[in-house]
Structures are given as C-alpha cells and as structure tokens.
Design a protein around this motif. Structure first.
Motif, PDB file in Angstrom:
ATOM      1  N   THR A 255      -2.554   5.694 -13.495  1.00 13.10           N
ATOM      2  CA  THR A 255      -3.661   5.145 -14.279  1.00 13.10           C
ATOM      3  C   THR A 255      -3.417   5.369 -15.757  1.00 13.10           C
ATOM      4  O   THR A 255      -2.804   6.364 -16.163  1.00 13.10           O
ATOM      5  CB  THR A 255      -4.998   5.802 -13.869  1.00 13.10           C
ATOM      6  OG1 THR A 255      -6.050   5.266 -14.689  1.00 13.10           O
ATOM      7  CG2 THR A 255      -4.964   7.317 -14.071  1.00 13.10           C
ATOM      8  N   ARG A 318     -18.288   2.044  -5.696  1.00 14.10           N
ATOM      9  CA  ARG A 318     -16.900   1.618  -5.858  1.00 14.10           C
ATOM     10  C   ARG A 318     -16.158   2.459  -6.904  1.00 14.10           C
ATOM     11  O   ARG A 318     -15.025   2.893  -6.684  1.00 14.10           O
ATOM     12  CB  ARG A 318     -16.844   0.139  -6.245  1.00 14.10           C
ATOM     13  CG  ARG A 318     -15.420  -0.384  -6.463  1.00 14.10           C
ATOM     14  CD  ARG A 318     -15.395  -1.862  -6.798  1.00 14.10           C
ATOM     15  NE  ARG A 318     -15.747  -2.649  -5.623  1.00 14.10           N
ATOM     16  CZ  ARG A 318     -16.835  -3.402  -5.522  1.00 14.10           C
ATOM     17  NH1 ARG A 318     -17.692  -3.453  -6.541  1.00 14.10           N
ATOM     18  NH2 ARG A 318     -17.082  -4.088  -4.434  1.00 14.10           N
ATOM     19  N   GLU A 322     -12.851   4.775  -6.181  1.00 17.09           N
ATOM     20  CA  GLU A 322     -11.542   4.476  -6.768  1.00 17.09           C
ATOM     21  C   GLU A 322     -11.009   5.667  -7.555  1.00 17.09           C
ATOM     22  O   GLU A 322      -9.807   5.951  -7.518  1.00 17.09           O
ATOM     23  CB  GLU A 322     -11.641   3.235  -7.653  1.00 17.09           C
ATOM     24  CG  GLU A 322     -11.866   1.948  -6.866  1.00 17.09           C
ATOM     25  CD  GLU A 322     -12.031   0.735  -7.748  1.00 17.09           C
ATOM     26  OE1 GLU A 322     -11.778  -0.391  -7.257  1.00 17.09           O
ATOM     27  OE2 GLU A 322     -12.430   0.894  -8.923  1.00 17.09           O
ATOM     28  N   ASP A 323     -11.892   6.372  -8.272  1.00 18.13           N
ATOM     29  CA  ASP A 323     -11.450   7.566  -8.999  1.00 18.13           C
ATOM     30  C   ASP A 323     -10.935   8.626  -8.036  1.00 18.13           C
ATOM     31  O   ASP A 323      -9.890   9.255  -8.261  1.00 18.13           O
ATOM     32  CB  ASP A 323     -12.595   8.139  -9.834  1.00 18.13           C
ATOM     33  CG  ASP A 323     -12.883   7.325 -11.086  1.00 18.13           C
ATOM     34  OD1 ASP A 323     -12.097   6.408 -11.391  1.00 18.13           O
ATOM     35  OD2 ASP A 323     -13.894   7.614 -11.765  1.00 18.13           O
ATOM     36  N   THR A 326      -7.522   7.640  -6.630  1.00 16.40           N
ATOM     37  CA  THR A 326      -6.433   7.875  -7.575  1.00 16.40           C
ATOM     38  C   THR A 326      -6.065   9.354  -7.604  1.00 16.40           C
ATOM     39  O   THR A 326      -4.874   9.710  -7.612  1.00 16.40           O
ATOM     40  CB  THR A 326      -6.837   7.410  -8.980  1.00 16.40           C
ATOM     41  OG1 THR A 326      -7.156   6.019  -8.946  1.00 16.40           O
ATOM     42  CG2 THR A 326      -5.702   7.629  -9.978  1.00 16.40           C
ATOM     43  N   ARG A 340      -7.400   0.312  -2.289  1.00 17.36           N
ATOM     44  CA  ARG A 340      -7.871  -0.163  -3.596  1.00 17.36           C
ATOM     45  C   ARG A 340      -8.238  -1.640  -3.522  1.00 17.36           C
ATOM     46  O   ARG A 340      -9.223  -2.074  -4.112  1.00 17.36           O
ATOM     47  CB  ARG A 340      -6.783   0.077  -4.655  1.00 17.36           C
ATOM     48  CG  ARG A 340      -7.307   0.132  -6.083  1.00 17.36           C
ATOM     49  CD  ARG A 340      -6.195   0.521  -7.051  1.00 17.36           C
ATOM     50  NE  ARG A 340      -5.608   1.795  -6.677  1.00 17.36           N
ATOM     51  CZ  ARG A 340      -6.170   2.973  -6.916  1.00 17.36           C
ATOM     52  NH1 ARG A 340      -7.339   3.024  -7.520  1.00 17.36           N
ATOM     53  NH2 ARG A 340      -5.578   4.100  -6.559  1.00 17.36           N
ATOM     54  N   ALA A 343     -11.567  -1.828  -1.786  1.00 18.93           N
ATOM     55  CA  ALA A 343     -12.677  -1.487  -2.687  1.00 18.93           C
ATOM     56  C   ALA A 343     -12.995  -2.637  -3.632  1.00 18.93           C
ATOM     57  O   ALA A 343     -14.161  -2.863  -3.991  1.00 18.93           O
ATOM     58  CB  ALA A 343     -12.332  -0.227  -3.479  1.00 18.93           C
TER      59      ALA A 343
END
Length: 402
Positions: A255, A318, A322-323, A326, A340, A343
C-alpha cells in the motif's frame, strides 16, 4: 555553464508570468526568484505542486505590486514576510528575503534582507536553497544544491547542528527528504547531528511532528529512511512504543497509504494506538482508523473462506476489512487479491427483517424484540445471508422462548 528550467509548463504559464511581471514592475528585473521545491522538482523531473517565490520586496510592497497588476493579494504571514498572490485561481506564496535574528528550536524571529546568500543560509538543506529567475536560470548560493539534487544527497546548509538547533523539526525533515529524494546512504554528518539532538524534538508541537511523519511515510519507498530513523533512535523519540520494522517493511509494498504504513509501526492494541494517536494530535478519523485495524472483532486473513470474508465485511465495513486484510498480508497470511476483489464488488445486504415482522407474528415490542433480532442476524450471517426462509426462522425463534 548556467542551468536552466526553461520550458517547464508551470514556469511558462500565463498565471506565473503575471505574478513575476507584477513583482518586477515594482522592484525591477531580478527582484524575485522561484525557490525551493518548485526548482528542485523541476530539475529532478518530478511534479511541481506548490510554487514559492522569494523577493527583495517588503511584504507591503508585494501586496501593492500584486494589487496594481489586478491580482489578489492575501496577507497570510506578513509578520514573517509572506504574502499569497492568487493568479488565475492559483496560489503563489511570496516571501521577502530573510535572515534569522533569534531562534529557539521551534520558531524564528526574522529580519528582512536584500541579500540572496543570507536568505539561502537560513534554509534547511542545500537542495532546497536553489533559486531560479523568471526565465528559468537557476542560482545555487550554497554551491552544493545542484550537485546534491543530482546525486540524491540531503545535506544541511552550513553546520547540521546549527540548523537543527534553529528548528528541531529539521530532524524529521532530514529523514522526510531522504525518503523522497535520497539515494545511497544518508549524509553522515546530518545523521549524526539528528541522533545527537533528537531529544530536542520534545519541544515541537505534536501537530508539526505528525504532519512530517505522514509525509515521510507517503514516499514511494520510505524503508531506508525509516530504518535510519530507527537505528539513530529518532523513530523511538517520535513513537515511544514503536514496533520492530518487519511488518512495516512488508507493508510498504502492499500500500502507498501513509496511515496504513503508520499502523504497521504501532502496537497491535487498540487502546495503546488511541493513546499514541492522541499524543500525536492525529485527526479523529485517522485515530479511529488506526484503532480499528487492531481492535477486537472478526479476524481477517488472506486465506479465509469467502463466506467468512463476507461476514467480516458486513460486521466491519469495507474500509476496515480492507485495512485488516492488508495488515494480514504484510504479516504473511498470503495473497489477499481475491478477497480484495470481493470487498470491492460485494454489497452487504440489509437486514431482511425488523420489529414489524416480529409484531406481525404476535410478539409485543420490548427488550425481547432486540434479543430475537440479534439472534436472527447472527444466524443469517453465519448462513451466508440467505435470501428466503426468514419468517419461518423468526417464528422458530419466538417459539423457542416460550
């Protein structure tokens, strides 16, 4: 041989030329020069966001010159010599040449000057002390800025310790500019001075520290800089509960988000994260996001079945899912690309029943209503959100309480 930035779109833009023409009409040719990031980035072929101008004109003269040319003038910091000119809706920060009279490690008392070398001498790094005139000809008063920019060196103007004692934020700026523009090992004298004077950062406002830290973490590859900060003790000065760097170093390739990268440096404890975020005066949104990554709730891994992932997305939302995904990937749980995509494309359904459905089945409103609906929801989620059979399930729950 002179170096020129001629041909840069921002330099040749009509809005830029109008500002420089206004200043030179009042102070003569050469009374104003571009300075700092716009010059440095143009030479390095990087995007130019902000355009800063240094001038021999005093603030009141700058204001008058802009107004005489029909341009907007905003007194954004006249006590420090700064006026913002607005041309074709673009801001230009214009500052009178200055020299430091008194510094205390946080702020400076300045006096105005007409000497370009004096103005350059009070700047932080040589590659930030580059100037260019209206035609793009570059000036290098320190004698090292051009070479530093070309070589990827971050070198303090003059003595590193002197520059740092003027403003301890320059320690973080050293590492931030190294993250963005540095190549090879960091400058040894600068690094040693940062390590020796790191305790002085305690004088800084938390807002200034966190702003620099997030800018640093937004660099394409901040790993070498963060590693140097860690080895010098600067990182622990900023983040007293900083974690080992393995998770962070794995995170950076997943990221570009500086907040997520910061999360990898913090403890996996929501209460501790909230305390750190408060000490750094981070915004409520950033604080809550950092805490949510490590808070209690569904465990997210890259290898979890899709049904479990949907349940986690429904419960967490969401963004938090997602965080957490990751962070899980960085921790070695596998490739989360499929989850991912899930999501991004799956829309969590709305709860298909409510209090009216229970009333229709004869249950009077009361505390039991909420308990039954919660039990129904948990079962509905566990069964991967079925689209039918709801009334029978509710009836069975009502019967089971009798």
């Amino acid at each position: 041989m002179s170096i020129s930035m001629k041909g840069q779109p921002w330099l040749d833009a009509g809005a830029t030329r109008a500002v420089m023409a206004a200043l030179e009409a009042a102070g003569g040719a050469g009374c104003a020069r571009f300075v700092g990031g716009c010059v440095r980035n143009s030479l390095l072929g990087q995007p130019v966001d902000d355009i800063d101008i240094a001038t021999r004109l005093r603030p009141e003269e700058t204001m008058a010159a802009l107004k005489a040319a029909g341009l907007k003038a905003v007194p954004t910091g006249v006590e420090h010599g700064t006026v913002t000119g607005v041309s074709e809706r673009r801001p230009y920060e214009i500052t009178t040449l200055r020299r430091d009279v008194e510094t205390d490690g946080r702020r400076a008392v300045v006096a105005f000057t007409e000497d370009w070398a004096e103005d350059a001498a009070r700047r932080d790094f040589r590659l930030n002390a580059l100037y260019a005139d209206a035609e793009g000809t570059v000036f290098d008063p320190t004698g090292g800025g051009l070479d530093d920019a070309a070589a990827g060196r971050i070198v303090f103007v003059g003595e590193a310790e002197t520059r740092i004692r003027e403003d301890y934020l320059r320690i973080l700026r050293f590492f931030r500019f190294y993250a963005w523009y540095g190549r090879g090992a960091p400058d040894a004298d600068g690094l040693a001075a940062c390590a020796a004077l790191k305790a002085g950062m305690a004088l800084l406002s938390a807002e200034r520290v966190s702003k620099e830290l997030l800018k640093l973490l937004a660099a394409p590859d901040p790993k070498p800089s963060v590693r140097a900060m860690s080895e010098s003790g600067v990182l622990a000065q900023v983040l007293p509960q900083v974690q080992p760097l393995e998770l962070f170093e794995a995170m950076w390739g997943l990221t570009e988000d500086p907040v997520l990268r910061l999360s990898a440096l913090l403890p996996a404890d929501a209460a501790a994260v909230v305390g750190i975020a408060g000490a750094l005066r981070l915004s409520n949104g950033v604080r809550d996001r950092l805490a949510a990554v490590v808070a209690e709730g569904p465990v997210v891994t890259a290898a979890m079945p899709e049904a479990e992932a949907r349940a986690a997305i429904y419960r967490l939302g969401r963004g938090v899912f997602e965080d957490r995904l990751t962070r899980a990937e960085a921790g070695g749980s596998g490739d989360g690309a499929a989850l991912r995509r899930l999501a991004a494309t799956w829309t969590p359904p709305r709860m298909p029943v409510g209090g009216r459905d229970l009333a229709r089945l004869g249950l009077k409103p009361g505390p039991e209503t909420g308990r039954i609906l919660k039990t129904f929801e948990n079962g509905w989620i566990a069964n991967d959100f079925p689209t039918d059979g709801h009334e029978a399930r509710l009836a069975a729950l009502i019967s089971s309480r009798e």
